[in-house]
Scaffold this active site. Structure first.
Site, PDB file in Angstrom:
ATOM      1  N   SER A  66       9.626   2.972   6.347  1.00  0.00           N
ATOM      2  CA  SER A  66       8.186   2.949   6.580  1.00  0.00           C
ATOM      3  C   SER A  66       7.728   4.226   7.262  1.00  0.00           C
ATOM      4  CB  SER A  66       7.816   1.748   7.459  1.00  0.00           C
ATOM      5  OG  SER A  66       8.200   0.529   6.844  1.00  0.00           O
TER       6      SER A  66
ATOM      7  N   CYS B 162       0.821  -1.208   0.000  1.00  0.00           N
ATOM      8  CA  CYS B 162       0.000   0.000   0.000  1.00  0.00           C
ATOM      9  C   CYS B 162       0.857   1.263   0.000  1.00  0.00           C
ATOM     10  CB  CYS B 162      -0.937   0.003   1.205  1.00  0.00           C
ATOM     11  SG  CYS B 162      -0.099  -0.057   2.800  1.00  0.00           S
ATOM     12  N   ASN B 163       2.116   1.144   0.454  1.00  0.00           N
ATOM     13  CA  ASN B 163       2.976   2.326   0.545  1.00  0.00           C
ATOM     14  C   ASN B 163       4.030   2.416  -0.549  1.00  0.00           C
ATOM     15  OD1 ASN B 163       1.758   3.397   2.784  1.00  0.00           O
ATOM     16  ND2 ASN B 163       3.110   2.380   4.234  1.00  0.00           N
ATOM     17  N   ARG B 164       4.215   1.378  -1.326  1.00  0.00           N
ATOM     18  CA  ARG B 164       5.302   1.394  -2.312  1.00  0.00           C
ATOM     19  C   ARG B 164       5.017   0.441  -3.467  1.00  0.00           C
ATOM     20  NH1 ARG B 164       9.559   1.681   0.216  1.00  0.00           N
ATOM     21  NH2 ARG B 164       8.670   1.831   2.301  1.00  0.00           N
TER      22      ARG B 164
ATOM     23  N   GLN C 147       6.063  -8.752   4.180  1.00  0.00           N
ATOM     24  CA  GLN C 147       5.848  -8.565   2.742  1.00  0.00           C
ATOM     25  C   GLN C 147       7.106  -8.889   1.943  1.00  0.00           C
ATOM     26  OE1 GLN C 147       4.536  -4.543   3.311  1.00  0.00           O
ATOM     27  NE2 GLN C 147       2.362  -5.047   3.061  1.00  0.00           N
TER      28      GLN C 147
ATOM     29  N   GLY D 131     -13.966  -5.657   5.579  1.00  0.00           N
ATOM     30  CA  GLY D 131     -12.884  -6.524   5.139  1.00  0.00           C
ATOM     31  C   GLY D 131     -12.251  -7.236   6.320  1.00  0.00           C
ATOM     32  N   ALA D 132     -12.237  -8.568   6.280  1.00  0.00           N
ATOM     33  CA  ALA D 132     -11.691  -9.352   7.388  1.00  0.00           C
ATOM     34  C   ALA D 132     -10.426 -10.095   6.975  1.00  0.00           C
ATOM     35  CB  ALA D 132     -12.746 -10.338   7.906  1.00  0.00           C
TER      36      ALA D 132
ATOM     37  N   GLN E 247       5.047  -5.294   9.421  1.00  0.00           N
ATOM     38  CA  GLN E 247       4.324  -5.798   8.263  1.00  0.00           C
ATOM     39  C   GLN E 247       5.193  -5.826   7.006  1.00  0.00           C
ATOM     40  OE1 GLN E 247       0.645  -3.796   7.583  1.00  0.00           O
ATOM     41  NE2 GLN E 247      -0.012  -5.178   5.964  1.00  0.00           N
TER      42      GLN E 247
ATOM     43  N   GLY F 140      -7.607  -6.067   7.890  1.00  0.00           N
ATOM     44  CA  GLY F 140      -8.802  -5.900   8.705  1.00  0.00           C
ATOM     45  C   GLY F 140      -8.651  -6.553  10.064  1.00  0.00           C
TER      46      GLY F 140
END
Length: 537
Positions: A198, A139-141, A209, A280-281, A205, A285
């Site tokens: 980050s 989501c960030n890169r 990844q 969203g689980a 996280q 989530g």
């Protein structure tokens, strides 16, 4: 300019020979060098008839590996002039866009789902100047790591590929991308894995990844020794930094930062009573739910496609009231919530202005304004929702606010981590240097084996046809023993793990000496040429 028609259908050989021609012309006159442009490649000299014939022969024979004259043509090609593509080591390059350089609108268009990573690696390695590749898309890169035959042309090809897959013009990508090469690229992925790049220092996280990149890349053609080795070493660095420093102490993930941001925007008195909705689980989530519980939340509603994941979360977090709602009740559930967290893989927005403007206001205790905290890329909540007076939208770019307060401690921990990263970067570069000897080891053993087999056949033919199997085996074992004893010394001086710079330097000197003595370099170059053309089949 177009390349010679002799190369049509074999792009990497076109690349090799055009660059070969450039090196030749450059070495002949330092005052008449032509800059290497990023668009197109130089044409071969039209007045050199012999060279064109040689190239045509090389291409024809490369396309048929069974041809007995294959090696001869290749040797003529290699000996005609120095060739940087085969004699110089390829470069590790990262072409990336991150939360620090590009807006979320661009990153979401460039994002590649995990299931598509193998396909992306295959397409990238099909480019003329790319040998290996990996994709790190979060989501960030959005970062692409490649092993490139040419830095400039490799970057150009990858950027054009990114433009083609995302629909974003090359010029726009160039405005927001960052480029790093070799040691800088190594340091970057180590910093990423350690959590230094980050938004939230040390968040765990990103390490997970990076591990997933290695897991997905296993067995994928193109996730080769250099790039896979880089990511595996990055995992080691990430673990070491978190173990040897306090970088993870008090650090939070993106999901935790999302919870903190939401609580920052709510009045302190409403933290316990605010109605929470999580859409969203999945992994993100689930983390949001855990962080809400850690902040004292005891009741929340979860909207998901199926109930199975919600049941599993309930079992994992007992004592908390987690209410399940199906996806078709999403708007109704949002109408009853004060804070809405979204973390789904939907490629289209779940909430737009027309969905939100008819919802009743949030409870008066929080000021009647409903908060949407969207941690998905692509975004689940359209920016147009901000136009609704009773709604506020926050996305991953807004999480910077959460981490701004702890700057001094962050810098101190980052300095501690940088010492480790510098040490590990040197070790990785030494490991890459040590790989230089691998082809020589293989070729030296193959060279010795050819001689052994030839001499063995001569010996056995002189001994006649009436020799028994025991004698034949004894002679064969004798020849193998002699070769192994002979190779033991050279092999010992070619093996190096890269941990000691002096030993590594001596090892590389030994490698070059053996290459010269036994003519192994030509065989190594020939093998690389065949590998390049083989990728096009």
């Amino acid at each position: 300019m177009a390349v010679s028609s002799a190369f049509v259908g074999c792009p990497k050989l076109e690349t090799l020979l055009n660059h070969h021609n450039l090196s030749s012309s450059s070495s002949s006159s330092s005052t008449s060098q032509t800059p290497l442009g990023l668009s197109g490649v130089r044409a071969l000299p039209k007045n050199n008839r012999n060279r064109r014939i040689l190239i045509q022969r090389a291409r024809c024979e490369l396309s048929s590996s069974d041809s007995p004259s294959n090696i001869s043509a290749l040797e003529q090609l290699k000996n005609s002039a120095p060739d940087r593509y085969t004699k110089e080591r390829s470069s590790i390059v990262v072409i990336g866009l991150s939360i620090h350089t590009a807006p979320v609108e661009m990153r979401e268009k460039l994002a590649i789902p995990e299931a598509e990573w193998p396909r992306a690696i295959g397409e990238l390695c099909g480019l003329n100047h790319i040998e290996e590749a990996a994709v790190l898309s979060t989501c960030n890169r959005m970062e692409i790591y490649v092993l490139a035959l040419s830095q400039h042309r490799g970057v150009k090809e990858v950027t054009e590929w990114m433009s083609k897959t995302s629909g974003i013009p090359v010029s726009e990508i160039c405005q927001h991308r960052f480029l790093l090469y070799n040691k800088d690229a190594t340091q970057h992925i180590f910093e990423v894995s350690a959590g230094l790049d980050s938004l939230v220092l040390g968040e765990g996280q990103i390490l997970a990844q990076v591990k997933q990149v290695v897991k997905v890349g296993q067995g994928v053609n193109g996730f080769g020794r250099n790039i896979s080795g880089l990511f595996k070493h990055a995992i080691t660095v990430g673990k070491r930094v978190r173990t040897e420093t306090n970088i993870a102490a008090g650090a939070v993930s993106v999901s935790s930062a999302a919870v903190e941001l939401a609580l920052m925007k709510l009045p302190d008195s409403s933290h316990a009573s605010a109605r929470m909705l999580i859409i969203g689980a999945g992994k993100m989530g689930k983390l949001v739910i855990k962080h809400l519980v850690a902040k004292g939340c005891t009741k929340m509603v979860v909207v998901n496609r199926s109930e199975e994941r919600v049941i599993a979360i309930r079992e994992e977090i007992p004592g908390v009231e987690i209410v399940y709602r199906p996806l078709d009740e999403m708007l109704a559930s949002a109408a009853e919530a004060d804070v809405v967290f979204t973390s789904t893989a939907s490629e289209t927005p779940l909430f737009l202005k027309e969905h939100v403007e008819n919802l009743p206001p949030a409870c008066p205790e929080i000021g009647g304004v409903r908060l949407f905290v969207d941690i998905s890329v692509p975004r689940n909540v359209g920016s147009c929702v901000n136009e609704v007076e009773t709604a506020r939208v926050y996305n991953v770019d807004d999480l910077k606010e959460v981490v701004a307060a702890n700057k001094e401690d962050r810098l101190r921990k980052a300095m501690e981590a940088q010492t480790i990263i510098a040490e590990e970067s040197n070790q990785f570069e030494a490991w890459r240097d040590s790989l230089e000897t691998v082809p020589t080891i293989k070729k030296l053993r193959a060279y010795a084996e050819r001689i052994r087999v030839a001499e063995l056949e001569k010996c056995l033919s002189k001994m006649g046809d009436d020799i028994n199997k025991k004698t034949t085996r004894a002679v064969d074992d004798l020849s193998r023993g002699i070769v192994n004893r002979f190779l033991h010394g050279p092999m010992q001086h070619l093996r190096c793990d890269g941990s000691d710079s002096r030993t590594l330097s001596e090892t590389l000197e030994n490698m070059h000496a053996l290459n010269r003595m036994y003519g192994l370099e030509k065989d190594i170059l020939e093998e690389k040429l065949k590998a390049m053309t083989g990728q096009q089949k």
